[in-house]
Motif scaffolding. Sequence first.
Motif, mmCIF file in Angstrom:
data_model
loop_
_atom_site.group_PDB
_atom_site.id
_atom_site.type_symbol
_atom_site.label_atom_id
_atom_site.label_comp_id
_atom_site.label_asym_id
_atom_site.label_seq_id
_atom_site.Cartn_x
_atom_site.Cartn_y
_atom_site.Cartn_z
ATOM 1 N N VAL A 17 61.887 72.242 21.750
ATOM 2 C CA VAL A 17 61.310 70.947 22.129
ATOM 3 C C VAL A 17 59.828 70.973 21.756
ATOM 4 N N PRO A 18 59.172 69.806 21.689
ATOM 5 C CA PRO A 18 57.733 69.813 21.387
ATOM 6 C C PRO A 18 56.939 70.491 22.505
ATOM 7 N N ASP A 19 55.776 71.035 22.161
ATOM 8 C CA ASP A 19 54.899 71.600 23.191
ATOM 9 C C ASP A 19 54.346 70.470 24.050
ATOM 10 N N PRO A 20 54.066 70.751 25.329
ATOM 11 C CA PRO A 20 53.442 69.712 26.164
ATOM 12 C C PRO A 20 51.981 69.513 25.768
ATOM 13 N N VAL A 21 51.458 68.334 26.072
ATOM 14 C CA VAL A 21 50.047 68.043 25.776
ATOM 15 C C VAL A 21 49.365 67.550 27.052
ATOM 16 N N LEU A 22 48.032 67.655 27.069
ATOM 17 C CA LEU A 22 47.265 67.088 28.174
ATOM 18 C C LEU A 22 47.402 65.573 28.096
ATOM 19 N N VAL A 23 47.708 64.936 29.199
ATOM 20 C CA VAL A 23 47.833 63.473 29.210
ATOM 21 C C VAL A 23 46.751 62.861 30.094
ATOM 22 N N ASN A 24 46.602 63.396 31.279
ATOM 23 C CA ASN A 24 45.619 62.857 32.216
ATOM 24 C C ASN A 24 44.432 63.810 32.357
ATOM 25 N N PRO A 25 43.298 63.291 32.813
ATOM 26 C CA PRO A 25 42.085 64.132 32.844
ATOM 27 C C PRO A 25 42.141 65.304 33.826
ATOM 28 N N HIS A 26 43.064 65.248 34.809
ATOM 29 C CA HIS A 26 43.131 66.363 35.760
ATOM 30 C C HIS A 26 44.246 67.349 35.421
ATOM 31 N N SER A 107 52.081 61.067 43.256
ATOM 32 C CA SER A 107 52.458 61.966 42.157
ATOM 33 C C SER A 107 53.806 61.639 41.532
ATOM 34 N N ASN A 108 54.554 60.738 42.118
ATOM 35 C CA ASN A 108 55.851 60.389 41.534
ATOM 36 C C ASN A 108 55.720 59.134 40.680
ATOM 37 N N PRO A 109 55.785 59.293 39.346
ATOM 38 C CA PRO A 109 55.609 58.117 38.491
ATOM 39 C C PRO A 109 56.821 57.188 38.465
ATOM 40 N N ASN A 110 57.908 57.604 39.071
ATOM 41 C CA ASN A 110 59.125 56.774 39.109
ATOM 42 C C ASN A 110 59.510 56.469 40.548
ATOM 43 N N PRO A 111 58.697 55.712 41.278
ATOM 44 C CA PRO A 111 58.947 55.584 42.719
ATOM 45 C C PRO A 111 60.170 54.729 43.066
ATOM 46 N N GLN B 244 46.520 54.257 42.962
ATOM 47 C CA GLN B 244 46.333 55.483 42.188
ATOM 48 C C GLN B 244 44.952 55.533 41.540
ATOM 49 N N ARG B 245 44.528 54.387 40.976
ATOM 50 C CA ARG B 245 43.195 54.343 40.342
ATOM 51 C C ARG B 245 42.106 54.680 41.345
ATOM 52 N N VAL B 246 42.179 54.042 42.498
ATOM 53 C CA VAL B 246 41.110 54.220 43.482
ATOM 54 C C VAL B 246 41.167 55.628 44.096
ATOM 55 N N GLU B 247 42.374 56.089 44.415
ATOM 56 C CA GLU B 247 42.469 57.382 45.097
ATOM 57 C C GLU B 247 42.288 58.572 44.155
ATOM 58 N N THR B 248 42.912 58.516 42.977
ATOM 59 C CA THR B 248 42.912 59.712 42.117
ATOM 60 C C THR B 248 42.162 59.535 40.802
ATOM 61 N N GLY B 249 41.869 58.308 40.411
ATOM 62 C CA GLY B 249 41.179 58.080 39.139
ATOM 63 C C GLY B 249 42.093 58.162 37.935
ATOM 64 N N GLU B 250 43.393 58.274 38.147
ATOM 65 C CA GLU B 250 44.326 58.295 37.015
ATOM 66 C C GLU B 250 45.675 57.742 37.456
ATOM 67 N N LEU B 251 46.565 57.549 36.483
ATOM 68 C CA LEU B 251 47.919 57.080 36.806
ATOM 69 C C LEU B 251 48.902 58.219 36.549
ATOM 70 N N SER B 252 49.730 58.515 37.538
ATOM 71 C CA SER B 252 50.711 59.573 37.308
ATOM 72 C C SER B 252 51.678 59.115 36.222
ATOM 73 N N THR B 253 52.076 60.055 35.376
ATOM 74 C CA THR B 253 52.924 59.677 34.257
ATOM 75 C C THR B 253 53.702 60.882 33.746
ATOM 76 N N ILE B 254 54.831 60.598 33.111
ATOM 77 C CA ILE B 254 55.536 61.656 32.378
ATOM 78 C C ILE B 254 55.593 61.295 30.896
ATOM 79 N N ASP B 255 54.758 60.346 30.471
ATOM 80 C CA ASP B 255 54.720 59.969 29.059
ATOM 81 C C ASP B 255 54.362 61.181 28.194
#
Lengths: 393, 271
Positions: A17-26, A107-111, B244-255
Amino acid sequence: MKALCWNGTNDLRVERVPDPVLVNPHDVIVKVALSSVCGSDLHLIDGYVPTMRPGDIIGHEFLGEIVEKGPEVRYLNRGDRVITVSIIGCGHCGHCQHGESSLCDNSNPNPDYARTAYGHCGAGIFGYSHAFGGYAGSHAEYIRVPYADFNAFRVPEGVSDEKAVFVSDAVPTGYMAADMAGIKPGDVVAVWGCGGVGQMAIRSAYLLGAERVIGIDRFPDRLRSAQMKVGAETLDYSRVDVFDALQAMTGGRGPDVCIDAVGMEADSASNAVEDLYDRAKQAVGLQTDRPAVLRQMIESCRKGGTLSIVGVYGGVIDKFPMGAAMNKALTFRMGQQNGQRYAERLFEHIRNGDLDPSYLMTHRLPLDDGPQAYRMFKEKADDCLRVVFAPQG
Amino acid sequence: MASNSLTGDGRWPRTDSLGSGLSRIGDRLGSGGAATGGRWLAMMGGTALGVMGLRRSGWGGAMLALGGAGLFAVGALGLRPFGERSLHAAPTSASWRSVPSSRRRSLTPERTQAVVTIASDPGAVFRFWRNFANLPKLMPQLERVDVLSATESRWIAKPFSGGEGPSWRCVLDRVDEDRLLTWHTVGETALPHRASLMLSPAPGDRGTEVRLTLVYRVPATEVAALLGVTPEGQAEEALRRLKQRVETGELSTIDRQPRGNGSGTFREATE
């Protein structure tokens, strides 16, 4: 990179599979050194968790080295050896701030799945279906870790990889089971399930002041290990009536605290009819989870005692003896582990020699052996407690 | 019961939210109606058989328990093993028709409200929303929002159903610092609406309760056809992202994360 992917019930494949990449700043990217199987993975593999999609990478208990970090990561650096708590917290919402990171709001992007099924949505979990966010798991050479400052913990000097990796999930899950039960000195604790989590719950119950801890299972090697490694008295539920045995061992009071480290795929070898009934209803979708352990705990627990549930349940159960629970004034505590709250404390216990979870790693295998390894783990063959993959070879 | 009708007459809906909520519950109950009686009977009978089976030992008990489970299944799933009339009260053709039509009405809420608690003081939340140029970050169906003056803005949506995306001009009505913001569309637009954002302190130092209300003058289906999202979905998504923007400064994602494709050099089945 190489990764172990779920492709359907009992269908795991090692794929490129492809390697993972940084997506978000944290985010950070961790190069995975060790990644353990977990009993809760078996619910995915057996097809009891409905929101898996073919291609999902599984695995959630891991240790590795940070190789990339996002611009907003403050406390961690490249080269750090870290464990990551398997349940992802954002670190900022009300739940995370109060030590309940498994209930994280963000933390759940699919709520939508969880909100529909449960009313509210809990945290995302690595490699644990799209109801829990759909995050790629750790049975891979690399993994992306979001909100890294909150979820990844540097392993202290002097703590080996083999001891540290289980602070990701098995140790905090067992510890939390004992902690939330409010164990007091002199308490007798019974733990259903002597797998990795159950044995950590047994050890943790002693650390928190229990006088006696009784481990319940039916696999001889697990009972032996619970006795030899963490000092439990043991019961083989396939040979004795658990209720009678527990009453006999506690002067007829019943255990003060009952811990469920089994979850939705409980069997009931001591009652074939009950087992058949639960399996039939689960098979036709009338209950998703088999509650044999819960029923037994409610019956066995002392009046006014506490049930602490860390075995995973996903949906609905049937024939739940609410009358017994109510009239015995039982307290129920339960939940996915809040490892972020415990990690530092657990590393301290390991450094002090109070706790050594490394023996859980009965097998260390390359990722290529993933499918066979899970089969061995599922069948509890070769005295297997935990297989840990070493994806870097 | 208040009317849910809102299409065609062009006036602002006056249905209070309690009324429309009750009518929705009524629709739900009504749609099951007499047919559920048989199903409950089957489920209760199945449960009784199951309990009896569990109390007995041996194969007799097992068969009873299995039978109970099966009967429960019939009830719970609404199966019809004995033909159309056995468990469902036989519906007249008129009653069958009436169910979907009443449901259709309830799917066009004229007023949508979403609510969330954000672990932050109201000021940070208010400031983020007050700058309408931020709103495309919260409403992914928007291309951009141009702030034209202190009270006016132009909102341009992404094209969803071909051609240009819909757009509209908005005017701020009330700005009550850190508490309330209301706005409405002016001039010609396919999506006339008004909206408000209300902030109030949550009890026990839990942050800020945020209420977003959207009142469209066209049915939800029309909004969905033009924007690709229902008003309900739009409001919930906007507040989820705001939090999410206000609390963490980002949007959780699996993109952009890796996943397998069922093939590859190392393909191997477990069984």
